[in-house]
Design an enzyme around this catalytic site. Structure first.
Site, mmCIF file in Angstrom:
data_model
loop_
_atom_site.group_PDB
_atom_site.id
_atom_site.type_symbol
_atom_site.label_atom_id
_atom_site.label_comp_id
_atom_site.label_asym_id
_atom_site.label_seq_id
_atom_site.Cartn_x
_atom_site.Cartn_y
_atom_site.Cartn_z
ATOM 1 N N ASP A 1 0.840 1.735 0.847
ATOM 2 C CA ASP A 1 -0.250 1.203 1.650
ATOM 3 C C ASP A 1 0.335 0.702 2.970
ATOM 4 O O ASP A 1 1.544 0.533 3.120
ATOM 5 C CB ASP A 1 -0.999 0.090 0.894
ATOM 6 C CG ASP A 1 -2.429 -0.079 1.405
ATOM 7 O OD1 ASP A 1 -2.746 0.467 2.477
ATOM 8 O OD2 ASP A 1 -3.228 -0.744 0.739
ATOM 9 N N GLU B 1 -11.251 -6.025 3.451
ATOM 10 C CA GLU B 1 -9.977 -6.594 2.997
ATOM 11 C C GLU B 1 -9.989 -8.116 3.034
ATOM 12 O O GLU B 1 -11.003 -8.746 2.763
ATOM 13 C CB GLU B 1 -8.806 -5.979 3.782
ATOM 14 C CG GLU B 1 -8.782 -4.441 3.630
ATOM 15 C CD GLU B 1 -7.507 -3.799 4.110
ATOM 16 O OE1 GLU B 1 -6.417 -4.334 3.892
ATOM 17 O OE2 GLU B 1 -7.594 -2.699 4.712
#
Ligand code: BGC
Ligand code: BGC
Length: 867
Positions: A347, A547
Site C-alpha cells: 500500500d 481513510e
C-alpha cells in the site's frame, strides 16, 4: 478530559426488538461455517490480559485451492524472458510509481513494471480530466514500457487504479453504491454483475487492474474506512469476496478469464485492517491469531479460490508488527499455506512505516514477501536502494526472481504481452460505455436493494407521487455527498454537478417521478416552501471522507451541529410529515432524528443513481408500489453513541437494530420513542484534541479569514481566504496529507471555531498548555504574529508570539506550547471558549500545522512573563 464514567446500558427496548433479534441470526444466502470457540470468544482479548503474539501458526489457517495448475509452457516463457533481463529490469518490475510523480519518460528509462493512479492523481493534475486524457496517458506509459530503443526488453506495464465503486476516478463513469450499501443487498449475483461492469468501464480508459475488492471486516464503526467493507460479519464478506473477484477477472477456465473485458483484482488490505484498536486507520490490530484468521481473513480464501491475481498488504499492524514486514502472514500464511499464487502489492508507501525503513529504502518488506512496492513518489529512491540491496545480498536473488516471476505470470495470463496499446484493445476508447444506460440500470437496482427501512410510522411510505412533495436537506441535490469518498478524488470533496454527466441526484430523480405522476415537487436545502407541502423528504448525512480523515471518536452525528435535526423538527412542527433519508458510510447514533421523523431510511452512499431512492419511496402513478425495500443491515445499528464495536455474534450483543434488520412495506413500521441520551458527552474537544492529522476535531471548524473580515470554511485541503491573503494546502506529516500548510500573503487569521463553547478553566489551573505540532517555514515580514483565544463577542485573550516563533527551529516539525494561564491572564474567560486557537499574522508567515491539543508537554514553551 474523557468522560470518566459511561452510562450503563439503557434498559429501554421497543416492543419490536425481540423479533428483530431473531431475524438477525438468519443470513439465508450465506453458508454458515461452524464458528470456532475462538471466534465466539472474540471481543477484547487485550482486556483479558492474555499475552498476544504476532507470530502465527500457518497450519491453523485455511487452505483454499489455487485454481491454476502448474503450466509448463507459461513457466518456460517466463524463464526465457527472465534469462534475458538485467538486474535493473528485474528490480524495475517490482516497483510501482504514481502518475502524479512519474512520467512515461521515467518508465522508458527505469523500466518500471507498474504505475498507479492514487486517489488524487489524475492526468494533467485535473480531478475532472476527460476520459480521453486517461486513455492517452495509458497509451503513453504502455509505449514507454514497450520502447526498446534504449536496449531494454519490451515488458508491458500494468496500470492499477482504485476503481472502488465503479471506475470512480473518471468523469462520467457509473458510480455504484459503496460496499457498505452492497452488503445490505445480500445479493451476490448483483455483486458479480457490478464487478463485471466496473471491469468494462476501467478497460475503456486503459487500465488493467483495480485495487478491489476491499474485504475488510470493519469491527469498529468509528473507522473511517468502514464503508469500504461489506459487513461486520465475516460470513457475509466471505460470501461476496469470490463473486466480486470473478466479476472483475472472469472465471478461471472461461474464455474471457483475464481477457480484454476483464481486469486484474487485488484483494485488500491483508490482513486485519478492520480490526484496529479504537477503529484507528492504519492502527494496530490487537486480536488473537484465531480472530485474525476467522474474522479478518474471511474474505481471502474465497478470493484465492476464485483466482485473485493480487493481494494488497495492509497498513495496519498485527499485535505491534506491521503487515508490510510480516513474513509469517505474507509468506508463510498467504503464499505457502493459503496457496496464493499471484503477487502481493504494497500500500501507499506502506513499506516506509516499517522500523528501520524509509519510503525510499526497505529491504525488509521484500524479504517478508512483498512482491511489488507501491512507491508513489518514492519509486526512484526505492529502485536505487533495492538494486543496491540485491547487489549486496541483503535481498536474496531468489526472492527478487520469485517476485518478478509472480508479476510476469500475471502479465502473461492477462495476455498483455500480445495486446496492442490500450486504446487499440477491445474496449479502449469506447467512451459510450462509461455510464452506459445498461450499466446505470444495474447501479440503480443496487441502490434500490441497498436501502434499509428502519421506521415507517403508520405506513407513511410508500408515498403517492401525485401530491405536493417538498425535498429538503443538503444531501438531496449533491452528487459528491451521495457518492462519498473515492469519487473523482481521494476524499470525494470539492466536486460540482457538471462533473457527473451520467447521474441523477436524489432530488432530480424524485422531482422527475413526482412531476411525471402529476404531483408537484419543490426543493429547498433549508426546507422553506412557498405553499405548504403534503409531505417532506429530508435528505442529509455525512460529508464525504476517505481513510483516516473519516475516523471518529464516537458515533455522534455532527456533534454541535443540529441543523438537520432542527430542520426535521421544524417541518414536523408545521404539521408536515417527514421522511428522512440518511446518507452515511456507517451506522451512527441517530435516535433523535429517528424520533423526529415519520419514516427513516438508511441510504448509505448510493452513488450516481438517485433514481433508485425514488423508485422505492414513491408509488407509481396508478398508486402501486414500484419496488419494496429489500435491504437489511450488514452492520449493527448502535443503541448509543459509544456502541461502536458491538458486532453480531459477540457476547453482550445489544444493538438498537441488529444485523439483518430491515423493514419492508408488509411490516409494521411503527417504532416507540427511542431514548435520546447518547450515553456520552457531545462536547467538542472533550478529549483535549482540537486539531489532528491536519483536520479539526469533531464539532470544530477551521476557518481562514482575510484582512477584510470575510472567512472561508476549510472543507477540503486547498482553500484560501476570500481575499486571498491566507492560503491553505495539504502537506505530509507522519501520514500522507497529515498536516496543513498555512501561507500568509497579507493580513489574515486562521481560527478553530467550536460549535459550542468548551471549558478549559480547570486545565489552566492544572498547568496545561495549548500545544501545537507545527513547523515554521518562514516568518512574517513585519515580525509580528498573535496567538489568541476567543470566548464569545468582546471576550478574548491575545498574546504576541512573533519573537517566540522566530526562536523556533526553522523548517522542522516541533511541538510548541502556550500555557493556558497566559491566555487567561491576557483576558480570556477560559470557561467558555468558542475559538480555542487563533493565529493572526501578516504577509510572509508560513506555518505547517499538524495538531493542536490541550497538554502538558512540549519541546518549546512560551514564557509569558517574558512577553
Ligand atoms: C489506500 C489503498 C489504495 C491506495 C492507492 C492507499 O492509501 O490504503 O486502499 O488502494 O492508497 O490509492
Ligand atoms: C492518494 C491516495 C492515497 C493516500 C494515502 C493520497 O494522496 O491520492 O490514493 O490512498 O494519499 O494516504
Amino acid at each position: 478530559m474523557r468522560p470518566s464514567s459511561r452510562r450503563s446500558l439503557s434498559t429501554c427496548r421497543t416492543a419490536l426488538l425481540p423479533a428483530l433479534i431473531a431475524l438477525a441470526v438468519a443470513l439465508p444466502a450465506c453458508s454458515r461455517t461452524d464458528a470456532t470457540p475462538d471466534t465466539q470468544a472474540s471481543g477484547h482479548p487485550a482486556a483479558s490480559g492474555a499475552a498476544l503474539s504476532s507470530t502465527v501458526v500457518p497450519e491453523n489457517w485455511p487452505q483454499p485451492a489455487w485454481p491454476f495448475a502448474e503450466d509448463a509452457e507459461l513457466e518456460r516463457k517466463i524463464a526465457d524472458l527472465m534469462a534475458t533481463m538485467t538486474l535493473e529490469e528485474k528490480v524495475g518490475q517490482i516497483i510501482q510509481g504514481d502518475i502524479a510523480d512519474i512520467t512515461p519518460d521515467d518508465v522508458r528509462k527505469y523500466r518500471l513494471g507498474s504505475i498507479l493512479a492514487g486517489g488524487n492523481s489524475d492526468p494533467g493534475g485535473r480531478y475532472d480530466a476527460p476520459p480521453e486524457d486517461w486513455l492517452a496517458l495509458a497509451d503513453a506509459f504502455w509505449e514507454a514500457s514497450m520502447d526498446t530503443s534504449g536496449g531494454g526488453k519490451p515488458i508491458p506495464i500494468i496500470w492499477g487504479i482504485d476503481a472502488m465503486h465503479g471506475q470512480s476516478n473518471v468523469v462520467g463513469a457509473t458510480l455504484f453504491p459503496h460496499n457498505v450499501g452492497l452488503g445490505a443487498t445480500r445479493n451476490v449475483e448483483l455483486i458479480r454483475e457490478i464487478a463485471r461492469i466496473t471491469a468494462i468501464e476501467t478497460r475503456v480508459t486503459g487500465m488493467e487492474w483495480t485495487f478491489a475488492p476491499t474485504v475488510a471486516v470493519p469491527r469498529d464503526d468509528r473507522w473511517g474506512r468502514g464503508y469500504e467493507g461489506y459487513s461486520e460479519n465475516p460470513e457475509l464478506v466471505a460470501h461476496f469476496a469470490g463473486a466480486f473477484v470473478e466479476g472483475l477477472q472472469g472465471r478461471p477456465g472461461d474464455d474471457d478469464f483475464l481477457g480484454e473485458t476483464r481486469v486484474m483484482s487485488s484483494v485488500k488490505h491483508f490482513v486485519g485492517d478492520g480490526g484496529t484498536t479504537g477503529g484507528k486507520d492504519q492502527g494496530d490490530t490487537q486480536v488473537t491469531e484465531a480472530d485474525l484468521r476467522d474474522i479478518h481473513n474471511a474474505g481471502y480464501p474465497p478470493a484465492i479460490a476464485a483466482g485473485a491475481q493480487g493481494v494488497m498488504a495492509s497498513f495496519n499492524s498485527f499485535n505491534g508488527e506491521k503487515l508490510h514486514g510480516h513474513k509469517g502472514l505474507l509468506t508463510d500464511v498467504l503464499k505457502d499455506r493459503m496457496n496464493f499464487g499471484g503477487f502481493i502489492v504494497g500500500d501507499w508507501n506502506g513499506h516506509g512505516q516499517l522500523p528501520g525503513c524509509t519510503n525510499t529504502d526497505c529491504a525488509a518488506t521484500f524479504n517478508a514477501g512483498l512482491d511489488m512496492a507501491m512507491a508513489p513518489d518514492s519509486w526512484r529512491g526505492l529502485y536505487e536502494s533495492t538494486l543496491a540491496h540485491v547487489r549486496a545480498g541483503t535481498i536474496p536473488m531468489e526472492r527478487l526472481d520469485d517476485a518478478v516471476r509472480r508479476i510476469l505470470r500475471v502479465k502473461f495470463r492477462m495476455g498483455l504481452f500480445d495486446a496492442p496499446r490500450p486504446s487499440e484493445r477491445a474496449l479502449g476508447g469506447r467512451f459510450e460505455l462509461l455510464g452506459a444506460p445498461e450499466h446505470r440500470a444495474v447501479a440503480r437496482q443496487a441502490v434500490r436493494e441497498s436501502l434499509v427501512l428502519l421506521k415507517n410510522q403508520d405506513g407513511i411510505l410508500p408515498l403517492a407521487p401525485n401530491q405536493r412533495v417538498l425535498v429538503a436537506g443538503d444531501g438531496a441535490n449533491d452528487m459528491g455527498k451521495q457518492s462519498g469518498g473515492w469519487t473523482l478524488n481521494w476524499q470525494g470533496t470539492g466536486t460540482k454537478r457538471e462533473d457527473y454527466p451520467n447521474a441523477d441526484t436524489i432530488w432530480e430523480a424524485l422531482q422527475a417521478q413526482v412531476q411525471a405522476a402529476g404531483g408537484s415537487a419543490e426543493y429547498a436545502v433549508d426546507g422553506s416552501y412557498s405553499e405548504k407541502p403534503d409531505v417532506a423528504i429530508v435528505v442529509f448525512g455525512e460529508d464525504p471522507y476517505a481513510e483516516f480523515l473519516g475516523d471518529l471518536p464516537n458515533l455522534l452525528y455532527k456533534p454541535g451541529d443540529d441543523t438537520d435535526l432542527e430542520l426535521i423538527r421544524r417541518l414536523k412542527a408545521d404539521g408536515i410529515p417527514v421522511v428522512s433519508v440518511f446518507i452515511s458510510g456507517r451506522p451512527l447514533w441517530m435516535n433523535r432524528e429517528i424520533n423526529a421523523s415519520d419514516a427513516f431510511v438508511a441510504a448509505w452512499l448510493p452513488g450516481s443513481e438517485g433514481g433508485g431512492v425514488a423508485d422505492v419511496l414513491l408509488r407509481d402513478a396508478s398508486g402501486a408500489v414500484q419496488h419494496d425495500f429489500k435491504g437489511t443491515l450488514s452492520f449493527s445499528w448502535p443503541r448509543r453513541a459509544d456502541q461502536y464495536d458491538n458486532n453480531v455474534g459477540q457476547p453482550g450483543y445489544d444493538p438498537l437494530f441488529p444485523f439483518g434488520h430491515g423493514l419492508t412495506y408488509a411490516d409494521d413500521g411503527n417504532l416507540e420513542r427511542l431514548p435520546e441520551d447518547p450515553g456520552i458527552s457531545a462536547d467538542a474537544g472533550q478529549d483535549g484534541t482540537l486539531f489532528e492529522r491536519g483536520v479539526p476535531g469533531p464539532g470544530i471548524r477551521l476557518v481562514v479569514t482575510g484582512g477584510d473580515g470575510r472567512g472561508a470554511d476549510v472543507l477540503h485541503p486547498r482553500v484560501s481566504s476570500p481575499d486571498g491573503h491566507l492560503a491553505l494546502s495539504a502537506i505530509d506529516y507522519q501520514t500522507q496529507e497529515g498536516a496543513r500548510l498555512l501561507t500568509w500573503s497579507g493580513e489574515a487569521t486562521a481560527e478553530l471555531i467550536t460549535a459550542s463553547p468548551i471549558d478549559l478553566g480547570q486545565d489552566a489551573e492544572a498547568g496545561a498548555m495549548l500545544v501545537a505540532t507545527l513547523r515554521v517555514d518562514a516568518l512574517p515580514q513585519d515580525g509580528r504574529a498573535a496567538l489568541l483565544v476567543g470566548c464569545g463577542e468582546d471576550c478574548s485573550g491575545e498574546l504576541q508570539v512573533g519573537e517566540w516563533l522566530a526562536g523556533l527551529p526553522r523548517g522542522e516539525w516541533t511541538t510548541a506550547g502556550v500555557p493556558l494561564a497566559c491566555l487567561r491572564d491576557a483576558g480570556a474567560d477560559l470557561a467558555r471558549l468558542d475559538r480555542p486557537f487563533v493565529v493572526r499574522a501578516g504577509a510572509g508567515l508560513e506555518l505547517g500545522l499538524a495538531e493542536v491539543a490541550v497538554g502538558t508537554e512540549a519541546d518549546h514553551r512560551l514564557d509569558c512573563a517574558a512577553q
